[in-house]
Design an enzyme around this catalytic site. Sequence first.
Site, PDB file in Angstrom:
ATOM      1  N   LYS A 213      44.306  44.043  37.816  1.00  7.56           N
ATOM      2  CA  LYS A 213      45.258  42.954  38.032  1.00  7.56           C
ATOM      3  C   LYS A 213      44.992  41.887  36.975  1.00  7.56           C
ATOM      4  O   LYS A 213      44.042  41.114  37.076  1.00  7.56           O
ATOM      5  CB  LYS A 213      45.077  42.357  39.441  1.00  7.56           C
ATOM      6  CG  LYS A 213      46.249  41.485  39.835  1.00  7.56           C
ATOM      7  CD  LYS A 213      45.886  40.263  40.654  1.00  7.56           C
ATOM      8  CE  LYS A 213      45.381  39.104  39.871  1.00  7.56           C
ATOM      9  NZ  LYS A 213      46.226  38.545  38.809  1.00  7.56           N
ATOM     10  N   GLU A 294      31.640  36.683  37.651  1.00  9.45           N
ATOM     11  CA  GLU A 294      31.234  35.778  36.569  1.00  9.45           C
ATOM     12  C   GLU A 294      32.167  34.574  36.596  1.00  9.45           C
ATOM     13  O   GLU A 294      33.387  34.734  36.519  1.00  9.45           O
ATOM     14  CB  GLU A 294      31.269  36.507  35.227  1.00  9.45           C
ATOM     15  CG  GLU A 294      30.201  37.584  35.127  1.00  9.45           C
ATOM     16  CD  GLU A 294      28.817  37.095  35.525  1.00  9.45           C
ATOM     17  OE1 GLU A 294      28.410  36.003  35.095  1.00  9.45           O
ATOM     18  OE2 GLU A 294      28.145  37.798  36.312  1.00  9.45           O
ATOM     19  N   CYS A 328      34.319  29.682  29.097  1.00  8.17           N
ATOM     20  CA  CYS A 328      33.313  29.407  30.130  1.00  8.17           C
ATOM     21  C   CYS A 328      32.045  28.895  29.465  1.00  8.17           C
ATOM     22  O   CYS A 328      31.251  28.201  30.075  1.00  8.17           O
ATOM     23  CB  CYS A 328      33.021  30.668  30.924  1.00  8.17           C
ATOM     24  SG  CYS A 328      32.472  32.016  29.889  1.00  8.17           S
ATOM     25  N   GLU A 423      33.775  21.334  35.828  1.00  4.70           N
ATOM     26  CA  GLU A 423      34.333  22.103  34.705  1.00  4.70           C
ATOM     27  C   GLU A 423      35.776  21.651  34.476  1.00  4.70           C
ATOM     28  O   GLU A 423      36.622  21.773  35.364  1.00  4.70           O
ATOM     29  CB  GLU A 423      34.305  23.607  35.001  1.00  4.70           C
ATOM     30  CG  GLU A 423      34.764  24.425  33.803  1.00  4.70           C
ATOM     31  CD  GLU A 423      34.796  25.934  34.049  1.00  4.70           C
ATOM     32  OE1 GLU A 423      35.299  26.348  35.105  1.00  4.70           O
ATOM     33  OE2 GLU A 423      34.339  26.693  33.175  1.00  4.70           O
TER      34      GLU A 423
HETATM   35  N1  LIG Z   1      31.353  33.523  33.287  1.00  5.93           N
HETATM   36  C1  LIG Z   1      32.179  34.179  32.478  1.00  5.93           C
HETATM   37  O1  LIG Z   1      31.828  35.177  31.847  1.00  5.93           O
HETATM   38  C2  LIG Z   1      33.581  33.676  32.320  1.00  5.93           C
HETATM   39  C3  LIG Z   1      34.361  34.177  31.278  1.00  5.93           C
HETATM   40  C4  LIG Z   1      35.670  33.696  31.133  1.00  5.93           C
HETATM   41  C5  LIG Z   1      36.177  32.749  32.000  1.00  5.93           C
HETATM   42  N2  LIG Z   1      35.371  32.287  32.995  1.00  5.93           N
HETATM   43  C6  LIG Z   1      35.878  31.254  33.894  1.00  5.93           C
HETATM   44  O2  LIG Z   1      37.213  31.556  34.275  1.00  5.93           O
HETATM   45  C7  LIG Z   1      37.930  30.366  34.569  1.00  5.93           C
HETATM   46  C8  LIG Z   1      39.227  30.353  33.828  1.00  5.93           C
HETATM   47  O3  LIG Z   1      39.962  31.499  34.090  1.00  5.93           O
HETATM   48  P1  LIG Z   1      41.161  31.535  35.125  1.00  5.93           P
HETATM   49  O4  LIG Z   1      41.890  30.233  35.097  1.00  5.93           O
HETATM   50  O5  LIG Z   1      41.920  32.764  34.827  1.00  5.93           O
HETATM   51  O6  LIG Z   1      40.398  31.651  36.504  1.00  5.93           O
HETATM   52  P2  LIG Z   1      41.029  31.903  37.952  1.00  5.93           P
HETATM   53  O7  LIG Z   1      39.878  31.959  38.890  1.00  5.93           O
HETATM   54  O8  LIG Z   1      42.117  30.968  38.252  1.00  5.93           O
HETATM   55  O9  LIG Z   1      41.693  33.344  37.823  1.00  5.93           O
HETATM   56  C9  LIG Z   1      40.939  34.487  37.437  1.00  5.93           C
HETATM   57  C10 LIG Z   1      41.663  35.720  37.943  1.00  5.93           C
HETATM   58  O10 LIG Z   1      41.645  35.713  39.369  1.00  5.93           O
HETATM   59  C11 LIG Z   1      42.941  35.954  39.868  1.00  5.93           C
HETATM   60  N3  LIG Z   1      43.036  35.395  41.214  1.00  5.93           N
HETATM   61  C12 LIG Z   1      43.474  34.178  41.601  1.00  5.93           C
HETATM   62  N4  LIG Z   1      43.378  34.052  42.944  1.00  5.93           N
HETATM   63  C13 LIG Z   1      42.868  35.220  43.408  1.00  5.93           C
HETATM   64  C14 LIG Z   1      42.522  35.709  44.704  1.00  5.93           C
HETATM   65  N5  LIG Z   1      42.673  34.989  45.796  1.00  5.93           N
HETATM   66  N6  LIG Z   1      42.028  36.955  44.794  1.00  5.93           N
HETATM   67  C15 LIG Z   1      41.833  37.716  43.707  1.00  5.93           C
HETATM   68  N7  LIG Z   1      42.137  37.307  42.451  1.00  5.93           N
HETATM   69  C16 LIG Z   1      42.648  36.074  42.313  1.00  5.93           C
HETATM   70  C17 LIG Z   1      43.837  35.354  38.812  1.00  5.93           C
HETATM   71  O11 LIG Z   1      45.138  35.860  38.920  1.00  5.93           O
HETATM   72  C18 LIG Z   1      43.127  35.792  37.543  1.00  5.93           C
HETATM   73  O12 LIG Z   1      43.456  37.124  37.219  1.00  5.93           O
HETATM   74  C19 LIG Z   1      37.012  29.232  34.150  1.00  5.93           C
HETATM   75  O13 LIG Z   1      36.370  28.719  35.279  1.00  5.93           O
HETATM   76  C20 LIG Z   1      36.002  29.932  33.233  1.00  5.93           C
HETATM   77  O14 LIG Z   1      34.785  29.264  33.123  1.00  5.93           O
HETATM   78  C21 LIG Z   1      34.107  32.740  33.179  1.00  5.93           C
HETATM   79  N1  LIG Z   2      31.360  35.181  25.803  1.00  6.74           N
HETATM   80  C1  LIG Z   2      32.060  34.023  25.343  1.00  6.74           C
HETATM   81  C2  LIG Z   2      32.607  33.204  26.463  1.00  6.74           C
HETATM   82  C3  LIG Z   2      33.373  33.931  27.506  1.00  6.74           C
HETATM   83  C4  LIG Z   2      33.979  32.971  28.480  1.00  6.74           C
HETATM   84  O1  LIG Z   2      34.953  32.319  28.340  1.00  6.74           O
HETATM   85  C5  LIG Z   2      31.152  33.148  24.507  1.00  6.74           C
HETATM   86  O2  LIG Z   2      29.957  33.419  24.437  1.00  6.74           O
HETATM   87  O3  LIG Z   2      31.622  32.187  23.948  1.00  6.74           O
END
Ligand SMILES: NC(=O)c1ccc[n+]([C@@H]2O[C@H](COP(=O)([O-])OP(=O)(O)OC[C@H]3O[C@@H](n4cnc5c(N)ncnc54)[C@H](O)[C@@H]3O)[C@@H](O)[C@H]2O)c1
Ligand SMILES: N[C@@H](CCC=O)C(=O)O
Length: 522
Positions: A213, A294, A328, A423
């Site tokens: 998804k 994550e 992130c 954040e």
């Molecule tokens: N730690 C990491 O490796 C990492 C990497 C990239 C992004 N992020 C984090 O992701 C966030 C940004 O991404 P985003 O805005 O897409 O996050 P989000 O949590 O809004 O959405 C992530 C995914 O979850 C889905 N989703 C939303 N509600 C859901 C539910 N109830 N059940 C299942 N899936 C659901 C969304 O459609 C999307 O595909 C930031 O907080 C960022 O720090 C973390």
């Molecule tokens: N792996 C990426 C971050 C992924 C999350 O947004 C970095 O190291 O910058």
Amino acid sequence: MTTFTKVSPYANEPFTDFNLEENKKAMQAAISKVKNELGREYPLYIGAEKVTTEAKITSINPGNVDEVIGYVSKADQPLAEKAMGVALETFETWKKVPARERAEYLFKAAALMRARKHEFSALMLLESGKNYVEADVDTAEAIDFIEFYAREMIRLSEINETQPLAKIPGENNQLTYIPLGVGVIIPPWNFPLAICVGMTMAAVVSGNTVLLKPASTTPVIAHKFVALMEEVGLPAGVINFIPGSGAEVGDYLTTHPKTRFISFTGSKEVGLRINKLAADTVPGQIWIKRVIAEMGGKDGIVVDETADLSAAAAAIVASAFGFQGQKCSAGSRAIIVESVYDEVVEQVVALTNQLQSGLPELNYAAGPVIDQTSYDRILDYIEVGKSEGTLLAGGGKAEGNGYYIQPTVFGDVSGKARIMQEEIFGPVLAIAKAKDWKEAIAMYNDTEFGLTGSYFSTNEDRISEALDTVHCGNLYINRKCTGALVGVHPFGGFNMSGTDSKAGGYDYLLLFTQAKLTSRKV
Ligand SMILES: NC(=O)c1ccc[n+]([C@@H]2O[C@H](COP(=O)([O-])OP(=O)(O)OC[C@H]3O[C@@H](n4cnc5c(N)ncnc54)[C@H](O)[C@@H]3O)[C@@H](O)[C@H]2O)c1
Ligand SMILES: N[C@@H](CCC=O)C(=O)O
């Protein structure tokens, strides 16, 4: 499949040098090609069936909101259920495909993606607002994940040879890593290719089937990856592509009794919700669901008075404003020792003021943020910042027919301020002053997150203490806190940043398998 690709040692995909005119032209040509293909419709993939629904997700260019990238069919619960049925059925055959053969699909996919690299980057640039370098790095990381996990699966399948069990007389003992079942893959939009590809391929090469998804703001680039896997001949039903509402489809699949694991990357709020829902067992469920989550970060850079201050300032700006701070890993905080505070801040502000906002396709340093919701949230945080610190750069909207926000810097922010703790996920940097390096590290550690951090110093004793005490999953010394490389910097965070899964590392595939010990009397 009979002939296998010769497997060379893993190496990172090189980045493209856009200072070279020929590379710039190649990207521009790819953008023109992709622009000619905008506005198409894309179906769901449920097994061999391509399903078109009346309800559609309209994906738009955040840098030019009048430009439609594509119309993507949208799954609802009955379609999600149908996809689950297909994934369960396909699992029965896919799990029996030898690991080396599964890996072969990945090697073919990596080769094809490499050949069309700029096309993937161009589509991503238009759909997510990345500039040339950021999009190129994302595509390179996607290729890296595919190449790395293919090799890892081969290694894992041969582990009896590489890590033999202790021998005892009269028994032949073996440990093998077998797949889990059907997994739900839920990636974020901010690395719309790399993270989507990495999460999906890790699960699939391990022998699982998946329901993918994608994020609703970047479904077209996710579709391009799914179509590539179809082109390389991956059996239908291994990856089922079901864009849809997170709340509707996501919750449904998270609570489904046949879901064996959920691999999620995204916000803390959604990650915690999935973790909670998945923990409840439902009738018909015979396992504890595995959750890989994550989540977000409030990452920061600490600078002491012995540091190379210009290098530190450049790293602060790169970490805070790369892809508009929508990583992130973004360094949204800087904590600077007071004796060098003014000097570093002056350089940070000067470098920030050089960042020009504009269309990603024209390769401006600062592009748009992803959508209206992010835009509103970030502008709200900027208003909060005005009451929590001194506005030093930016501070509001930027020009353009999209979600443009000025790279913004606040100084003299207290460690407990909201813009130091929450954040924001946008181009907003908060800077705090510490009396000395120890206080600076304590301030760095004083958040609920723990994803990435950097410590700038030339003092070996302090560096050694920082290595021990700065509490985050990815700690960098004297470099920026973004830009982890697959196989080089396994990636994942502590505390509310998630389950520290270390994507791109040697432990990652274990999360998608279960170890089976067999002991035979001889
Ligand atoms: N730690 C990491 O490796 C990492 C990497 C990239 C992004 N992020 C984090 O992701 C966030 C940004 O991404 P985003 O805005 O897409 O996050 P989000 O949590 O809004 O959405 C992530 C995914 O979850 C889905 N989703 C939303 N509600 C859901 C539910 N109830 N059940 C299942 N899936 C659901 C969304 O459609 C999307 O595909 C930031 O907080 C960022 O720090 C973390
Ligand atoms: N792996 C990426 C971050 C992924 C999350 O947004 C970095 O190291 O910058």
